[in-house]
Design a protein around this motif. Sequence first.
Motif, PDB file in Angstrom:
ATOM      1  N   GLN A 116       0.805  -1.224   0.000  1.00  0.00           N
ATOM      2  CA  GLN A 116       0.000   0.000   0.000  1.00  0.00           C
ATOM      3  C   GLN A 116       0.837   1.272   0.000  1.00  0.00           C
ATOM      4  O   GLN A 116       0.371   2.328   0.407  1.00  0.00           O
ATOM      5  N   LEU A 117       2.065   1.154  -0.484  1.00  0.00           N
ATOM      6  CA  LEU A 117       2.837   2.351  -0.784  1.00  0.00           C
ATOM      7  C   LEU A 117       2.413   2.946  -2.126  1.00  0.00           C
ATOM      8  O   LEU A 117       2.860   4.042  -2.490  1.00  0.00           O
ATOM      9  N   LEU A 140       3.013   3.773   8.957  1.00  0.00           N
ATOM     10  CA  LEU A 140       1.578   3.516   8.871  1.00  0.00           C
ATOM     11  C   LEU A 140       0.878   4.588   8.053  1.00  0.00           C
ATOM     12  O   LEU A 140       0.081   4.294   7.156  1.00  0.00           O
ATOM     13  N   ALA A 141       1.168   5.844   8.343  1.00  0.00           N
ATOM     14  CA  ALA A 141       0.423   6.942   7.720  1.00  0.00           C
ATOM     15  C   ALA A 141       0.637   7.012   6.222  1.00  0.00           C
ATOM     16  O   ALA A 141      -0.305   7.305   5.465  1.00  0.00           O
ATOM     17  N   GLN A 142       1.843   6.748   5.735  1.00  0.00           N
ATOM     18  CA  GLN A 142       2.107   6.924   4.316  1.00  0.00           C
ATOM     19  C   GLN A 142       1.425   5.863   3.461  1.00  0.00           C
ATOM     20  O   GLN A 142       1.393   5.969   2.237  1.00  0.00           O
ATOM     21  N   ARG A 143       0.843   4.869   4.107  1.00  0.00           N
ATOM     22  CA  ARG A 143       0.079   3.858   3.379  1.00  0.00           C
ATOM     23  C   ARG A 143      -1.408   4.185   3.307  1.00  0.00           C
ATOM     24  O   ARG A 143      -2.183   3.415   2.743  1.00  0.00           O
ATOM     25  N   CYS A 144      -1.795   5.323   3.867  1.00  0.00           N
ATOM     26  CA  CYS A 144      -3.204   5.721   3.895  1.00  0.00           C
ATOM     27  C   CYS A 144      -3.520   6.685   2.757  1.00  0.00           C
ATOM     28  O   CYS A 144      -2.663   7.452   2.319  1.00  0.00           O
ATOM     29  N   ILE A 164       9.053   9.609  -5.553  1.00  0.00           N
ATOM     30  CA  ILE A 164      10.005   9.458  -4.451  1.00  0.00           C
ATOM     31  C   ILE A 164       9.238   9.143  -3.176  1.00  0.00           C
ATOM     32  O   ILE A 164       8.198   9.747  -2.889  1.00  0.00           O
ATOM     33  N   ASP A 165       9.749   8.176  -2.419  1.00  0.00           N
ATOM     34  CA  ASP A 165       9.213   7.820  -1.108  1.00  0.00           C
ATOM     35  C   ASP A 165      10.304   7.986  -0.066  1.00  0.00           C
ATOM     36  O   ASP A 165      11.436   7.520  -0.257  1.00  0.00           O
ATOM     37  N   LEU A 166       9.975   8.631   1.036  1.00  0.00           N
ATOM     38  CA  LEU A 166      10.839   8.672   2.210  1.00  0.00           C
ATOM     39  C   LEU A 166      10.334   7.593   3.158  1.00  0.00           C
ATOM     40  O   LEU A 166       9.240   7.704   3.702  1.00  0.00           O
ATOM     41  N   ILE A 167      11.100   6.530   3.341  1.00  0.00           N
ATOM     42  CA  ILE A 167      10.679   5.459   4.239  1.00  0.00           C
ATOM     43  C   ILE A 167      11.699   5.296   5.353  1.00  0.00           C
ATOM     44  O   ILE A 167      12.876   5.600   5.178  1.00  0.00           O
TER      45      ILE A 167
END
Length: 391
Positions: A13-14, A44-48, A299-302
């Motif tokens: 869910q990214l 958690l939040a970035q998958r919402c 771009i994703d910051l994980i």
Amino acid sequence: MDWLIDSRLRRQQLRPPRAGGIEDALKNLLAVQSQEFAYARWSLAQRCGNGAADGVGGLAARVEEAVADGTVLRTHVLRPTWHFVHRDDLDWLMELSAPRLHQGNKGMYRQTGVDAEAAARSADILAAAVAGGAHKTREELATVLGNAGFPDKGLGFIYLLMHAEINRVLVSGAPVRSAGGALKQTYASFPERAQQDPSVGNGASGAAGRREASLGQLALRYFRSRGPATVNDCAAWSGLTRGEVREGLRLAAEVSPGALASFNRDGMDFHLAAEELDAAASAAFAGRSPTSGPDAPKIDLIQCYDEYVMGYSQTRNHLGGTAPYFGSAGSPVHVVLLDGRLAGWWRHDVSGGECRLDVRMDRPLDADRNAALEAEAARYGAFLGMPVKLI
């Protein structure tokens, strides 16, 4: 293994379809590594989705509320490190994990004097200390144990607490803020916070029946949320043996026929959600990413402990990209993804009502990729509910 990337981003869910909220994101992943609480909130939040700023606006506070009210619990499970787990899943998951966790800690128990008698006596004392909603900080529990003649610091104290967590005596309570504003973990009664007596869940009676149900449930949810993945990947993530994971796959097929599928590539058997099979398998054999094309870069910051990284061992090399997993000395440790591949490192510094993002890319960005980074920084600011500045 670029062909793995799109399926994993989507199943975790990214990428859309994203989770409807914090609880949905956590239930999809089952457990989320969380020793760095501030960054784990973001996992958690970035998958919402489906809301302002792609669904993340103000969700830092929502994660904290969920931990405070016990919907999201934080404890040592699977491997001997902190994880977020939903209240509905923690009892059966902890029961499944406990034998391996105790076995892994056996040497330290011996070294620190945590034998059966000490563990039982200290567990009774800890249970009484947190009963009735009396959540206590680590320092307060140290005083309680010290007054009873047990270690109140050092490894002896730490392993008494961990033993009580693994035996479902203690679990996370409502966090409290330190004088400097940082959140501090508290401990509470497991039965009170999980809202069930230990080992009554997962729809089976008797220890053997519960274990079978739990093995099937873990395999089903791991491979549906993280596939394509291998038995070795799941074993490393879960702390189970490869034999137990294979048994879980067999049981999952009985409980939920057709939910998982498999294919072989490069001498390895991959398991995944059945609906992903055609796209992933065709891409694998064509040697390409299934949705590669002219889309704008993303771009994703994980966090470095994100499940996109920690969910795998044997096939973690799917991350690819131009950057090594660890940067040079002094570099931030958290990970920047460019179209799902390693591309740099980052960290945040929150002070004075502003978030400063230290982002170090492995190579200079063109205009499109710089715009993607600015968009992700803005999304992180929306998550925190404060202005954000790239430095």
